[in-house]
Design a protein around this motif. Structure first.
Motif, PDB file in Angstrom:
ATOM      1  N   ASN A   1       0.822  -1.207   0.000  1.00  0.00           N
ATOM      2  CA  ASN A   1       0.000   0.000   0.000  1.00  0.00           C
ATOM      3  C   ASN A   1       0.858   1.260   0.000  1.00  0.00           C
ATOM      4  O   ASN A   1       0.616   2.214  -0.740  1.00  0.00           O
TER       5      ASN A   1
ATOM      6  N   ASN B   1       2.482   1.780  -3.348  1.00  0.00           N
ATOM      7  CA  ASN B   1       1.545   2.304  -4.344  1.00  0.00           C
ATOM      8  C   ASN B   1       1.337   3.800  -4.178  1.00  0.00           C
ATOM      9  O   ASN B   1       1.173   4.536  -5.148  1.00  0.00           O
ATOM     10  N   ARG B   2       1.343   4.262  -2.915  1.00  0.00           N
ATOM     11  CA  ARG B   2       1.230   5.690  -2.691  1.00  0.00           C
ATOM     12  C   ARG B   2       2.493   6.411  -3.154  1.00  0.00           C
ATOM     13  O   ARG B   2       2.427   7.534  -3.676  1.00  0.00           O
TER      14      ARG B   2
ATOM     15  N   ASP C   1      -3.382   6.247  -3.612  1.00  0.00           N
ATOM     16  CA  ASP C   1      -2.747   5.094  -4.261  1.00  0.00           C
ATOM     17  C   ASP C   1      -3.428   4.730  -5.570  1.00  0.00           C
ATOM     18  O   ASP C   1      -3.506   3.559  -5.934  1.00  0.00           O
TER      19      ASP C   1
ATOM     20  N   ASP D   1      -7.218   4.402  -1.694  1.00  0.00           N
ATOM     21  CA  ASP D   1      -6.999   4.933  -0.357  1.00  0.00           C
ATOM     22  C   ASP D   1      -6.633   6.395  -0.428  1.00  0.00           C
ATOM     23  O   ASP D   1      -6.087   6.872  -1.405  1.00  0.00           O
TER      24      ASP D   1
ATOM     25  N   GLY E   1      -4.620  -1.869  -7.295  1.00  0.00           N
ATOM     26  CA  GLY E   1      -4.612  -1.755  -5.843  1.00  0.00           C
ATOM     27  C   GLY E   1      -3.469  -2.520  -5.196  1.00  0.00           C
ATOM     28  O   GLY E   1      -2.532  -2.954  -5.851  1.00  0.00           O
ATOM     29  N   ASP E   2      -3.604  -2.704  -3.887  1.00  0.00           N
ATOM     30  CA  ASP E   2      -2.517  -3.250  -3.071  1.00  0.00           C
ATOM     31  C   ASP E   2      -1.773  -4.423  -3.703  1.00  0.00           C
ATOM     32  O   ASP E   2      -0.569  -4.401  -3.856  1.00  0.00           O
TER      33      ASP E   2
ATOM     34  N   VAL F   1      -7.286  -7.017   4.160  1.00  0.00           N
ATOM     35  CA  VAL F   1      -8.079  -5.924   3.599  1.00  0.00           C
ATOM     36  C   VAL F   1      -9.477  -5.902   4.213  1.00  0.00           C
ATOM     37  O   VAL F   1     -10.081  -4.865   4.434  1.00  0.00           O
TER      38      VAL F   1
END
Lengths: 548, 350, 223
Positions: free
Chosen positions: A74, A77-78, A144, A160, B223-224, B280
């Protein structure tokens, strides 16, 4: 050209120049002097470049090993999202036009200021306001979504962070860009000194002109796109999110309709700088003035028609892809013509191998690679394999980052004496150039290889077969960063300890070299008349018998 | 070069796959060679032009360096002949690049009429496949549990996720859809890629002449765990494939699946654990019977109704501290399957 | 050359900015700037029109049904109101060219009346929609449209509110700048040499009107 009887040292009869004519922070924050505005932009753009660069080093540090062991997925990604958003919106778009453009444009036109000086200041403040939004997002942990904000991930599909704030920031920044473009177009049309005909306009200004047209026409489209995406997030309007009845590919069309032309907003001014530096520092008239001026306009125009080459595999029709591919090759041709014209300009010149020329030559190398690798991506079949891999990352870093940055550095060095009134240390500069050039290529060339072998983008960790290329790239990136710090170092040092610069250290004949170094507050001490072309250097000798 | 640098960098010596070149992975599909032809046509054109251009720059920089303060230069503003020449020649090469690329593009656009169809579903963060055979729908989804227990390195997930099995020498058409955000299905060895879009179907086809294993990557940021969405194509000799699919068809019981199978196959493990560890979404362990605090401040007891609603319309009651990103399973699971799933979750209560 | 002579000897009225040589250059520049600004406004709205086209293409039946819920009479009235206000604005520009500041202020007031009228009618329309639940996206709660026949009616209203909302925002901004011109006219600012500001505000207002001329049939008169 009219000349003044001043001695070329940086002061006018009252002993002041634009830097010291008025003092105090308020005289800077509320200035309407295009030169001060240009300097403020330069400082802020470079600061954001530093921020974006540190984020990049974070990304590269993670990618040194295949495992995702430095940051969580996470966080990673940010990191890349903020890196992209800051670099594209806060750095690359204003990088040359708002900094060097603001400073040099009125001087090259032989006039006092831009058409709307207060609007110019407003552009700067709007830029800072937009930047505040993005900085707020950065400080509160970032977003992100990727700088491309694809839906539905960015419209409630799991993104997010403060997505709406990030969109607001980019939206506001757009206005700064539009107003600057508007200002420059009117200035070039209406405020040229006598004798500055369209055929005598320095190519830097042709480039800025074409850039400004794109800014005015394309930026409102990203504005409405981001605006609609904001409301998609807040109200669920259902235009881009399939869960609400919308079409995610429609978002891509909207997004790229601006985001493709914007790369020419970044590249065209870079081309303009190179036209200036390659001529003055080789003492040769530009080869193919008309072709280069016309190609700037052609690139701007064709650039609006080819956004779909970002979307060949998006699910749009094969026919769309085919048309976009054909048109994309169309933009390659004027670009190639520029590159070849600059190379031809060097022929039989008297080439000064100074720092400016070194960065100019580096640009030729880098943009050649960047432009040529674009051909792989314009071509339908190869793009299917290469899309969204590191090949694309390498391509756009070569054209956008390498092209724009090296031209910006070349332009900064070229106009440094004019802007600061000081000369920088050539020897340190040349050593730094080696570090920068080697570091840059080592960072990005291996990424072509990782990409063509199949490594996808935006991957927090990767399978071990890509490790070598990533390690080379990471080592390169830290080297490159070191080189850039060296450049910053000696440039800052020159401000305090550099030799005083003469009005015309390089022997230029465009009008900015008539002003002092640094210029007086009102640019010139008297009215200016232009009597020759910007590349009519005195060294040129007509070959006997013919004259082109 | 690898062998020189590897010890210096500590880079892992990954086995060079057979048939790989410096730039390209092995050619494992019938269109790969054509695609590579286009690549190398562009590549060599670029190499030649780049060498000429940089060679010229290098030569000019050496030959025309400033010699004195009084250097003279010729007044040359252009040359029409040169300009026309260097416009036409690149244009011809570019037309060639476009044309060759277009030819392969058309090939890729039209799946052969006798293609075997496989449904591919992309979701955060896994791929699942569905075949029709013998009147049954066969789902291949989730990860092999035993295999996952042995894996400590997430990059090796790829070994455990259920692969896409296809027969060698037969064209395969993938009809793809996402149930949440954009994904993209990419098989480097086949040189094929297509985005997987929620709300519509996209199509990709390939034919792999030889048996082998090939990586599948997700190449649209989602995403993640975008970078963990690995899978493989396993190309099997046709007889083996036929045997495998028949076996799977025989195993597949028509009707609702048991809860643990649904949990594994529908991608639930992408966001929910069964051992209490954070992810998640909330863990299933000890969930049934718990009192959960919701994002809007209210509380709810986790009973059958709550679980049913959370499966079908997950946005309705989101637990505090979690993002509202679970895709709805309304229409994807029958009532019986939902009940089976709830029964399974009950077994995980402490 | 003439520029040198002009700058030294021509009068430098207070409304001539220091970086311009003469009023001609200033007025020309300001007008060109305004046109460029309008061009980018058109591009901004073009995005909204593209969204309309795309969504209508996907949901043609919804469009037909949902548009029936709009009040054609109010929409048409607003069209007449805006057109009239464009006329009064144009007359105001003419008055400024003639140096008649009183008339400028008067025509500005008339234009403002039209602008306010437009906003009031808009308010009535919007509050009706709020009342019955004809709202964009997730706020849509209208029961009246045949759910079976119309797919995703909330999207029509999303487009409706985005387009009329952004347009309305531009009307409000227009009110602001016209008010500013009116105040300047009351201060006797304009004359036959110095009227560019009125002209440019006039151009802006005409664009706002023109956009509504397109919005109205596309949203209200869907057939």
């Amino acid at each position: 050209m009219s000349t003044t009887s001043l001695d070329g040292v940086g002061h006018d009869s009252a002993g002041t120049n634009y830097l010291n004519a008025k003092r105090g922070i308020m005289s800077w924050l509320f200035t309407i002097d295009h030169k001060r505005i240009g300097v403020m932009y330069l400082v802020t753009v470079l600061t954001f470049f530093l921020a974006g660069g540190l984020l990049a080093l974070g990304v590269r540090a993670e990618l040194f090993t295949p495992e995702g062991d430095l940051f969580s997925a996470n966080t990673y990604n940010r990191l890349f999202t903020l890196h992209g958003a800051i670099m594209v919106f806060l750095v690359l778009v204003p990088a040359i036009p708002a900094t060097l453009g603001n400073f040099v444009l009125p001087l090259q036109l032989g006039t006092l200021d831009v058409a709307f000086p207060k609007l110019n200041l407003a552009s700067f403040h709007i830029y800072v306001l937009g930047a505040c939004f993005l900085l707020f997002v950065l400080i509160t942990g970032g977003v992100d979504t990727g700088w491309t904000f694809y839906t539905p991930y960015s419209s409630g599909g799991g993104a997010d962070g403060h997505v709406v704030f990030a969109l607001m920031g980019a939206f506001i920044l757009g206005f700064s860009s539009i107003l600057t473009g508007l200002n420059f177009i009117v200035t070039i049309h209406k405020m040229r000194a006598p004798g500055v005909t369209w055929g005598r306009l320095p190519l830097f200004l042709w480039a800025i002109y074409a850039t400004s047209v794109i800014q005015v026409l394309a930026t409102p489209v990203i504005a409405i796109t981001l605006f609609l995406l904001m409301f998609e997030n807040i109200v669920g309007i259902g235009i881009f999110d399939p869960a609400l009845g919308g079409d995610p590919v429609l978002f891509q069309h909207f997004f790229w309709f601006y985001s493709h032309p914007v790369v020419y907003v970044m590249a065209l001014p870079a081309f303009g700088v190179i036209s200036e530096t390659v001529t003055i520092h080789s003492r040769r008239h530009i080869f193919g003035y008309t072709a280069i001026a016309a190609s700037s306009v052609a690139i701007a125009a064709i650039g609006f028609l080819i956004w779909g080459h970002h979307m060949y595999v998006s699910g749009q029709s094969e026919l769309s892809g085919t048309i976009f591919s054909m048109l994309t090759f169309g933009v390659g041709l004027p670009t190639a013509i520029k590159l070849l014209s600059w190379i031809a300009t060097l022929y039989k010149g008297s080439i000064r191998m100074n720092t400016v020329m070194l960065y100019t030559l580096a640009f030729l190398w880098i943009f050649a690679i960047g432009g040529l690798t674009g051909l792989f991506l314009a071509t339908l079949a190869t793009d299917v394999h290469l899309h969204d891999t590191y090949f694309v990352v390498a391509h756009f870093h070569y054209v956008m980052m390498g092209g724009v940055l090296f031209a910006l550095i070349a332009g900064m060095h070229h106009w440094w004496p004019k802007i600061t009134g000081k000369m920088f240390n050539e020897s340190i500069a040349k050593v730094s150039w080696v570090v920068v050039f080697v570091g840059y290529n080592l960072t990005f060339f291996p990424q072509f290889i990782a990409g063509s072998r199949g490594m996808p983008r935006r991957y927090h960790q990767y399978i071990p077969e890509f490790e070598l290329w990533n390690q080379l790239s990471t080592i390169g990136s830290f080297t490159f960063g070191l080189g850039l710090f060296m450049v910053l170092g000696y440039l800052l040092q020159s401000i305090f300890k550099g030799e005083k610069a003469p009005a015309n250290p390089w022997g230029g004949v465009s009008l900015e070299w008539e002003a002092l170094s640094p210029p007086v507050e009102h640019n010139f001490s008297g009215p200016v008349v232009c009597t020759k072309g910007p590349y009519d250097f005195p060294e040129a000798v007509s070959p006997v018998g013919h004259d082109h | 070069m690898n062998s020189l640098l590897l010890p210096l960098l500590g880079a892992r010596a990954a086995e060079a796959a057979e048939g790989a070149t410096f730039w390209m992975p092995p050619q494992a599909s019938t269109t790969a060679a054509d695609s590579d032809f286009v690549f190398y046509f562009i590549y060599w054109t670029c190499v030649v032009f780049f060498t000429i251009m940089m060679g010229a720059v290098g030569y000019f920089v050496l030959a025309y360096r400033q010699k004195s303060e009084n250097d003279k230069v010729p007044l040359m503003k252009g040359s029409h002949a040169l300009e026309i020449g260097w416009s036409l020649i690149p244009a011809v090469f570019m037309a060639g690049m476009f044309w060759f690329g277009f030819q392969v593009w058309i090939d890729l656009a039209v799946p052969p009429a006798d293609s075997m169809e496989v449904r591919v579903t992309g979701q955060k963060w896994s791929w699942s496949y569905a075949y029709k055979h013998d009147g049954k729908i066969i789902k291949e989804a989730g990860a092999d549990a035993e295999c996952m227990k042995k894996v400590t390195d997430p990059t090796r997930d790829i070994e455990c996720n259920k692969p896409l099995r296809v027969p060698a020498g037969k064209p395969v058409k993938l009809v793809m859809n996402s149930i949440d955000v954009l994904h993209s299905f990419y098989v480097p060895d086949f040189r094929v890629k297509k985005d997987v879009v929620p709300g519509r179907y996209t199509v990709l086809w390939f034919e792999a002449p030889e048996p082998g294993e090939h990586n599948i990557f997700c190449t649209e940021y989602c995403g993640d765990k975008h970078g963990y969405m690995y899978s493989k194509v396993i190309v099997m000799p046709p007889a083996e494939f036929d045997a495998w699919i028949q076996k799977r068809a025989d195993e597949t019981v028509d009707g609702p699946r048991p809860g643990d199978q649904i949990f594994a196959q529908e991608g639930c493990t992408g966001c929910h654990t069964t051992d209490g560890s954070p992810s998640v979404g909330p863990s299933m362990k000890g969930l049934y019977g718990k009192t959960e605090k919701l994002a809007d401040g209210s509380s709810v007891q986790v009973d059958d109704n709550y679980l049913r609603e959370s499966i079908l319309v997950p946005g309705a009651k989101v637990v505090e501290g979690f993002a509202p990103t679970m895709p709805p399973f309304q229409g994807r699971l029958s009532d019986e399957e939902v009940s089976n799933l709830i029964d399974y979750i009950k077994t995980l209560a402490e | 050359m003439s520029a040198a002579a002009e700058h030294g000897h021509e009068h430098h009225p207070p409304y001539l900015a220091h970086h311009f040589f003469n009023m001609n250059q200033q007025a020309d520049s300001v007008k060109m700037g305004m046109w460029l600004f309008l061009v980018q406004e058109i591009l901004f709205f073009a995005g909204l029109f593209m969204a309309y086209i795309a969504m209508r293409y996907i949901y043609p039946d919804t469009w037909l049904a949902a548009a029936e819920e709009l009040d054609k009479v109010m929409g048409a009235t607003n069209t007449v109101v805006l057109l009239t206000s464009s006329l009064t604005m144009a007359l105001g520009v003419r008055a400024a060219q003639m140096g008649n500041n009183k008339a400028v202020a008067g025509w500005c007031a008339a234009t403002l009346l039209g602008a306010y009228g437009f906003m009031i009618i808009k308010y009535i329309e919007y509050s009706h929609k709020l009342h019955v639940g004809l709202l964009p996206g997730k706020f849509y709660s209208f029961e009246g449209l045949e759910q079976a026949a119309t797919e995703a009616p909330q999207i029509f209203f999303s487009v409706y509110f985005m387009m009329t909302g952004v347009h309305g925002l531009h009307v409000v901004i227009g009110i602001g700048v016209i008010f500013w011109i009116m105040m300047k006219a009351l201060g006797n600012s304009f004359n036959s040499e110095n009227y560019a500001a009125v002209e440019n505000v006039g151009l802006y207002w005409h664009l706002v009107d023109l956009i509504w001329i397109f919005l109205f049939p596309l949203l209200y008169l869907v057939r």
